[in-house]
Design an enzyme around this catalytic site. Sequence first.
Site, short mmCIF file in Angstrom:
data_model
loop_
_atom_site.label_atom_id
_atom_site.label_comp_id
_atom_site.label_asym_id
_atom_site.label_seq_id
_atom_site.Cartn_x
_atom_site.Cartn_y
_atom_site.Cartn_z
N LYS A 206 0.84 -1.20 0.00
CA LYS A 206 0.00 0.00 0.00
C LYS A 206 0.88 1.25 0.00
O LYS A 206 0.68 2.16 -0.78
CB LYS A 206 -0.91 -0.03 1.24
CG LYS A 206 -1.78 1.18 1.36
CD LYS A 206 -2.62 1.10 2.62
CE LYS A 206 -3.23 2.45 2.92
NZ LYS A 206 -3.93 2.50 4.20
N GLU A 212 10.90 -4.78 3.71
CA GLU A 212 10.93 -6.20 3.34
C GLU A 212 10.45 -6.41 1.90
O GLU A 212 11.06 -7.15 1.12
CB GLU A 212 10.01 -7.02 4.27
CG GLU A 212 10.47 -7.13 5.70
CD GLU A 212 9.95 -6.01 6.59
OE1 GLU A 212 9.64 -4.91 6.08
OE2 GLU A 212 9.87 -6.22 7.81
N GLY A 267 -4.38 -1.65 5.72
CA GLY A 267 -3.66 -2.84 5.26
C GLY A 267 -4.34 -4.14 5.67
O GLY A 267 -4.52 -5.05 4.87
N ARG A 268 -4.75 -4.22 6.93
CA ARG A 268 -5.34 -5.48 7.42
C ARG A 268 -6.79 -5.66 6.97
O ARG A 268 -7.42 -6.65 7.32
CB ARG A 268 -5.22 -5.54 8.95
CG ARG A 268 -5.79 -4.34 9.68
CD ARG A 268 -5.33 -4.31 11.13
NE ARG A 268 -5.67 -3.07 11.81
CZ ARG A 268 -4.97 -1.95 11.76
NH1 ARG A 268 -3.86 -1.90 11.02
NH2 ARG A 268 -5.33 -0.88 12.44
N GLU A 353 -3.64 -5.71 15.72
CA GLU A 353 -3.15 -4.45 15.15
C GLU A 353 -4.25 -3.37 15.26
O GLU A 353 -3.96 -2.19 15.39
CB GLU A 353 -2.72 -4.64 13.69
CG GLU A 353 -1.71 -3.60 13.25
CD GLU A 353 -1.16 -3.81 11.84
OE1 GLU A 353 -1.87 -4.38 10.99
OE2 GLU A 353 -0.03 -3.38 11.60
N HIS A 384 -4.23 -32.27 21.10
CA HIS A 384 -3.16 -33.14 21.57
C HIS A 384 -1.96 -32.32 22.00
O HIS A 384 -0.85 -32.84 22.09
CB HIS A 384 -2.79 -34.12 20.45
CG HIS A 384 -3.97 -34.92 20.02
ND1 HIS A 384 -4.37 -36.07 20.68
CD2 HIS A 384 -4.90 -34.69 19.06
CE1 HIS A 384 -5.47 -36.53 20.10
NE2 HIS A 384 -5.83 -35.70 19.14
N LYS A 512 9.14 0.01 11.95
CA LYS A 512 9.67 0.24 10.60
C LYS A 512 10.77 1.31 10.65
O LYS A 512 11.82 1.16 10.04
CB LYS A 512 8.56 0.73 9.67
CG LYS A 512 7.60 -0.33 9.19
CD LYS A 512 6.66 0.27 8.13
CE LYS A 512 5.69 -0.74 7.58
NZ LYS A 512 4.77 -0.20 6.58
#
Length: 547
Positions: A206, A212, A267-268, A353, A384, A512
């Site tokens: 965005k 990254e 973003g999310r 977030e 388990h 960031k």
Amino acid sequence: MALFTELKSYQALQAHFEQVKNVHMRDLFAQDADRFNKFSAKACGIELDYSKNRITDETKSLLLDLAREAKVEEKRDGMFNGARINTSEDRAVLHTALRNKSDKEVLVDGKDVMPEVRATLAKMKTFVEEVHNGVRKGYTGKKFTDVLAIGIGGSFLGPKIMTEALKPYKVEGLNVHFVANVDGAHIHDVLAKLPIETTLVLMSSKSFGTQETLKNTLTTKEWFLNNGGTFEDIAKHFMCVSSNIKAATEFGMDEDNIFPMWDWVGGRYSLWSAIGLPIALALGFDNFEELLNGAYDMDQHFLNAPLEENLPALLGVLGVWYINFFGAQSHVLLPYDHYLRGFPAYVQQLDMESNGKSATPTGDYLDYATGPVIWGGEGTNGQHAFHQLIHQGTVLIPADFIMPLHSQHEMTNHHAMLASNCFGQTQALMQGKTVEQVKAEFAGKGLTDAEIEKVAPQKVFEGNKPSNTILMDKLTPRALGQLIAMYEHKVFVQGIIWGINSFDQWGVELGKVLGNDVLAKLEDSSIELNGDSSTNALIERFRNRNA
Ligand SMILES: O=P(O)(O)OC[C@H]1O[C@H](O)[C@H](O)[C@@H](O)[C@@H]1O
């Protein structure tokens, strides 16, 4: 604006909590044969059984009073209508416009955003079809066989997890791969198996400023140029999705190859935008549209259903009940569906977030808990492993069990076994096992009373552990869209009750900035180390790692 704890309904709930906090759900079920009907709701294709919660009629009514007093309904309408509710960034929050299937306009500053939304969807559709039918080809004229989707955070989790969740709908002949981490091991391993001539690279960012993603894209560009591709060929192989068109073109992206998004999409919350292209490429555009249709179904339900039957509102207030009254600090998501195994990680970003906040938009610090730690994993595997802590640990962990009634595959009896575990776990968590039951089990086993006294408490399950069971007929694209939107709106409801802005993420932004600062110091040892002694020493270690 009054803080959540200053609301009248909060105080009423606190008094009520003192009365009901020790009531056992076993007794509530025993007293009321109609409890399931009373505390379950159905909307779109989703059925929510919330009867295994530590609530009475009065709890429900007080919790909904709280939602009303916090103005959840008015603020919900504001969000859908383009109000600038993300105040710290002065932005509207309109992921719902991305799946608006009505002909209603959605105005931001007087301008209808729907024409642009529709135009982008049309561009996506054409693009996806051209890739699928081979109209778009690689630089040697071959049809694309692979897509490398590069992005991180919201530009990764949604596309990756939903593509995985809908694997049975995958189109033949096109494999989609995802890379997020800047750890070179990932891009290295993925590039090693990709055919250069038939790989399409789709970068999603965005901001077009995430370290990254930029690094992984540059590495991929080098790989492309070093293995037969030329600069002229880049336009055929590299596409991107971004709201920062300027930075994308400066980076070398061909303007025709940029899919836009907007600052009013967080973003999310962005998988519904062109960020969802990897999903559409993997599953076909019709299935992507079905995902949008499902989200629209849930939007309509959230907008129109009374709070008493409103799934996101119910889930939201139940979460508040446990977090702010019982002191729960985490919430576990347990999809009983192999393909949905990534879903807890998706909701983890969405929820943590959004609601990991400690101040109100008007500048007050909070003295109460907000978002819980979201975690989880695939059922039955967790039974388990970590379920032990949920059953017998001393902390309260409310759970959501998610279960499609039909499997994607016809494998005899597997699905009944899966469902039996899912339902059985919710029952065990609710009922527990009393000391009397444990002692009765020892009868006739030749143990002394003293031995029984010692072992029994370790075998007792207190029970009274809350859970929601979320059922759907089958995990179709439409049902998945409904499920995701239900969680989005749950998070919204909670954010409104807590009086926070669920749509910024300054904590992540700080990471960031600091990351870039440290990187400069790692790469240039002439830069003076002026930080704390720990960080300085760590940087030194890295600088001298070859010494
Ligand atoms: O899409 P981008 O701008 O590259 O951002 C990717 C991610 O970066 C940050 O860490 C944000 O907190 C996330 O919400 C976002 O999804």
